[in-house]
Motif scaffolding. Structure first.
Motif, PDB file in Angstrom:
ATOM      1  N   LYS A  78       0.782  -1.444   0.097  1.00 58.10           N
ATOM      2  CA  LYS A  78       0.208   0.142  -0.072  1.00 58.10           C
ATOM      3  C   LYS A  78       0.795   1.101  -0.207  1.00 58.10           C
ATOM      4  O   LYS A  78       0.618   2.438  -0.167  1.00 58.10           O
ATOM      5  N   PHE A  79       2.183   0.688   0.436  1.00 54.56           N
ATOM      6  CA  PHE A  79       3.463   2.348   0.074  1.00 54.56           C
ATOM      7  C   PHE A  79       3.196   2.624  -1.600  1.00 54.56           C
ATOM      8  O   PHE A  79       3.231   4.246  -1.387  1.00 54.56           O
ATOM      9  N   GLU A  80       2.893   1.960  -2.327  1.00 55.11           N
ATOM     10  CA  GLU A  80       2.391   3.203  -3.519  1.00 55.11           C
ATOM     11  C   GLU A  80       1.426   3.177  -4.198  1.00 55.11           C
ATOM     12  O   GLU A  80       1.500   4.890  -4.131  1.00 55.11           O
ATOM     13  N   GLN A  81       0.367   3.368  -3.274  1.00 55.46           N
ATOM     14  CA  GLN A  81      -0.598   4.768  -3.511  1.00 55.46           C
ATOM     15  C   GLN A  81      -0.417   5.999  -2.901  1.00 55.46           C
ATOM     16  O   GLN A  81      -0.179   7.684  -2.602  1.00 55.46           O
ATOM     17  N   ILE A  82       0.081   5.847  -1.231  1.00 54.19           N
ATOM     18  CA  ILE A  82       1.276   6.722  -0.057  1.00 54.19           C
ATOM     19  C   ILE A  82       2.003   7.904  -1.597  1.00 54.19           C
ATOM     20  O   ILE A  82       1.954   8.810  -1.309  1.00 54.19           O
ATOM     21  N   GLN A  83       3.115   6.731  -2.137  1.00 55.25           N
ATOM     22  CA  GLN A  83       4.673   7.529  -3.034  1.00 55.25           C
ATOM     23  C   GLN A  83       3.545   8.246  -3.959  1.00 55.25           C
ATOM     24  O   GLN A  83       4.204   9.465  -4.911  1.00 55.25           O
ATOM     25  N   GLU A  84       1.654   8.063  -4.367  1.00 56.95           N
ATOM     26  CA  GLU A  84       1.107   8.592  -6.280  1.00 56.95           C
ATOM     27  C   GLU A  84       1.239  10.355  -5.639  1.00 56.95           C
ATOM     28  O   GLU A  84       0.983  11.279  -5.868  1.00 56.95           O
ATOM     29  N   ASN A  85       1.070  10.336  -4.091  1.00 61.42           N
ATOM     30  CA  ASN A  85       0.337  12.205  -3.824  1.00 61.42           C
ATOM     31  C   ASN A  85       1.981  12.579  -3.067  1.00 61.42           C
ATOM     32  O   ASN A  85       2.035  12.240  -1.750  1.00 61.42           O
ATOM     33  N   PRO A  86       2.712  13.454  -3.512  1.00 63.12           N
ATOM     34  CA  PRO A  86       3.529  14.287  -3.061  1.00 63.12           C
ATOM     35  C   PRO A  86       3.277  14.292  -1.791  1.00 63.12           C
ATOM     36  O   PRO A  86       4.544  14.535  -0.373  1.00 63.12           O
ATOM     37  N   ALA A  87       1.907  15.788  -1.600  1.00 64.07           N
ATOM     38  CA  ALA A  87       1.640  15.931  -0.058  1.00 64.07           C
ATOM     39  C   ALA A  87       0.923  14.903   1.389  1.00 64.07           C
ATOM     40  O   ALA A  87       2.156  15.287   2.446  1.00 64.07           O
ATOM     41  N   VAL A  88       0.889  14.077   0.399  1.00 62.10           N
ATOM     42  CA  VAL A  88       0.648  13.013   2.036  1.00 62.10           C
ATOM     43  C   VAL A  88       1.852  12.004   2.305  1.00 62.10           C
ATOM     44  O   VAL A  88       2.199  11.863   2.876  1.00 62.10           O
ATOM     45  N   LEU A  89       3.153  12.025   1.065  1.00 63.11           N
ATOM     46  CA  LEU A  89       4.036  11.200   0.775  1.00 63.11           C
ATOM     47  C   LEU A  89       4.675  12.207   2.256  1.00 63.11           C
ATOM     48  O   LEU A  89       5.660  11.709   2.846  1.00 63.11           O
ATOM     49  N   ALA A  90       4.830  13.991   1.704  1.00 61.44           N
ATOM     50  CA  ALA A  90       5.861  14.461   2.743  1.00 61.44           C
ATOM     51  C   ALA A  90       5.214  14.297   4.312  1.00 61.44           C
ATOM     52  O   ALA A  90       6.266  14.233   4.990  1.00 61.44           O
ATOM     53  N   MET A  91       4.117  14.668   4.742  1.00 62.73           N
ATOM     54  CA  MET A  91       3.093  14.435   5.694  1.00 62.73           C
ATOM     55  C   MET A  91       3.720  12.870   6.291  1.00 62.73           C
ATOM     56  O   MET A  91       4.001  12.970   7.930  1.00 62.73           O
ATOM     57  N   THR A  92       4.181  11.775   5.777  1.00 55.65           N
ATOM     58  CA  THR A  92       3.214  10.292   6.454  1.00 55.65           C
ATOM     59  C   THR A  92       5.278  10.735   6.556  1.00 55.65           C
ATOM     60  O   THR A  92       5.570   9.648   7.596  1.00 55.65           O
ATOM     61  N   SER A  93       6.533  11.462   6.130  1.00 53.75           N
ATOM     62  CA  SER A  93       7.569  10.978   6.219  1.00 53.75           C
ATOM     63  C   SER A  93       7.771  11.681   7.682  1.00 53.75           C
ATOM     64  O   SER A  93       9.142  11.716   8.204  1.00 53.75           O
ATOM     65  N   ALA A  94       7.415  13.039   7.694  1.00 54.79           N
ATOM     66  CA  ALA A  94       7.750  13.640   9.031  1.00 54.79           C
ATOM     67  C   ALA A  94       6.753  13.164   9.697  1.00 54.79           C
ATOM     68  O   ALA A  94       7.643  12.842  11.569  1.00 54.79           O
ATOM     69  N   PHE A  95       5.824  12.630   9.824  1.00 54.19           N
ATOM     70  CA  PHE A  95       5.338  11.522  10.701  1.00 54.19           C
ATOM     71  C   PHE A  95       6.513  10.509  11.628  1.00 54.19           C
ATOM     72  O   PHE A  95       6.285  10.344  12.718  1.00 54.19           O
ATOM     73  N   VAL A  96       6.524  10.080  10.254  1.00 56.89           N
ATOM     74  CA  VAL A  96       7.571   8.450  10.600  1.00 56.89           C
ATOM     75  C   VAL A  96       8.705   8.927  11.362  1.00 56.89           C
ATOM     76  O   VAL A  96       9.492   8.933  12.591  1.00 56.89           O
ATOM     77  N   GLY A  97       9.078  10.364  10.882  1.00 54.41           N
ATOM     78  CA  GLY A  97      10.342  10.546  11.484  1.00 54.41           C
ATOM     79  C   GLY A  97      10.820  11.646  13.041  1.00 54.41           C
ATOM     80  O   GLY A  97      11.261  11.096  13.846  1.00 54.41           O
ATOM     81  N   PHE A  98       9.196  12.061  12.858  1.00 54.15           N
ATOM     82  CA  PHE A  98       8.774  12.395  14.561  1.00 54.15           C
ATOM     83  C   PHE A  98       8.612  11.319  15.493  1.00 54.15           C
ATOM     84  O   PHE A  98       9.050  11.379  16.690  1.00 54.15           O
ATOM     85  N   THR A  99       7.614  11.074  15.193  1.00 55.04           N
ATOM     86  CA  THR A  99       7.495   9.044  15.778  1.00 55.04           C
ATOM     87  C   THR A  99       8.745   9.002  16.557  1.00 55.04           C
ATOM     88  O   THR A  99       9.224   7.855  17.396  1.00 55.04           O
ATOM     89  N   LEU A 100       9.453   8.764  15.206  1.00 55.43           N
ATOM     90  CA  LEU A 100      11.001   8.214  15.490  1.00 55.43           C
ATOM     91  C   LEU A 100      12.117   8.515  17.155  1.00 55.43           C
ATOM     92  O   LEU A 100      12.920   7.894  17.467  1.00 55.43           O
ATOM     93  N   VAL A 101      12.283   9.656  16.749  1.00 55.97           N
ATOM     94  CA  VAL A 101      12.895  10.695  17.674  1.00 55.97           C
ATOM     95  C   VAL A 101      11.960  10.591  18.997  1.00 55.97           C
ATOM     96  O   VAL A 101      12.873  10.509  19.939  1.00 55.97           O
ATOM     97  N   PHE A 102      10.794  10.896  18.712  1.00 53.55           N
ATOM     98  CA  PHE A 102       9.888  10.840  20.271  1.00 53.55           C
ATOM     99  C   PHE A 102      10.171   9.433  20.856  1.00 53.55           C
ATOM    100  O   PHE A 102      10.273   9.550  22.015  1.00 53.55           O
TER     101      PHE A 102
END
Length: 192
Positions: A14-38
């Motif tokens: 299902k990552f292919e669906q997220i990669q199609e929309n750049p805004a969703v990909l940026a927000m998801t990457s930011a969330f994953v980075g924030f979650t990892l740091v937290f």
């Protein structure tokens, strides 16, 4: 969905669906980075708290361990040797704090240099008079302390004044011909 991504449980198909929309990909990457740091910071905080609690108790556990060793060693010592050791400590003799100032019994006196632990104010209050238990205790008050503090300050000022006046008077009595004119009288250096 974000929770599954943060935990790494999101299916990779299902990552292919997220990669199609750049805004969703940026927000998801930011969330994953924030979650990892937290989560890493949370892990570090838990480790620090656990270590500080263990360190606080470490001295107590070490003392308990050493005490157990001492107790087991004392049990193996013959009673005659233990009695001789205790009598050699002279625990029934009173300890001397200062010369002529005899304190309590039951301790071991250790001498140390006076400048090792400087104390500017004496914590032992001393009162003159009889030590009879029938007499009332002396009144404690700031008046006694203030008197001593005032006296000490006055002595310090007096010694400073003496030092400064002594240097200014030093040459007052000297003269080039060997005579001195202090107190209005004149004496020759060689006359009697």
């Amino acid at each position: 969905v974000l929770f599954l991504i943060g935990l790494g449980m999101f299916p990779s198909s299902k990552f292919e669906q997220i990669q199609e929309n750049p805004a969703v990909l940026a927000m998801t990457s930011a969330f994953v980075g924030f979650t990892l740091v937290f989560l890493l910071n949370l892990l570090i905080a838990q480790l620090v708290v656990a270590y500080s609690q263990a360190a606080a108790n470490m001295d107590g556990y070490a003392r308990l361990s050493r005490t157990g060793i001492v107790v087991s060693t004392i049990e193996s010592i013959p009673k005659s040797k233990w009695s001789k050791f205790l009598s050699g400590l002279n625990l029934d003799e009173r300890l001397e704090f200062n010369e002529g100032d005899v304190g309590v019994a039951g301790g071991i006196q250790i001498m140390e240099p006076a400048n090792l632990n400087p104390v500017t104010k004496d914590s032992i209050r001393r009162f003159g008079g009889s030590t009879s238990a029938a007499l009332p205790w002396a009144e404690e008050g700031e008046q006694v302390d203030n008197k001593y503090d005032k006296l000490e300050k006055m002595l310090v000022r007096a010694t400073k004044n003496m030092g400064s006046k002594g240097s200014s008077r030093k040459g007052a009595g000297d003269s080039s011909n060997g005579t001195s004119s202090l107190n209005g009288s004149s004496h020759s250096a060689g006359s009697e």
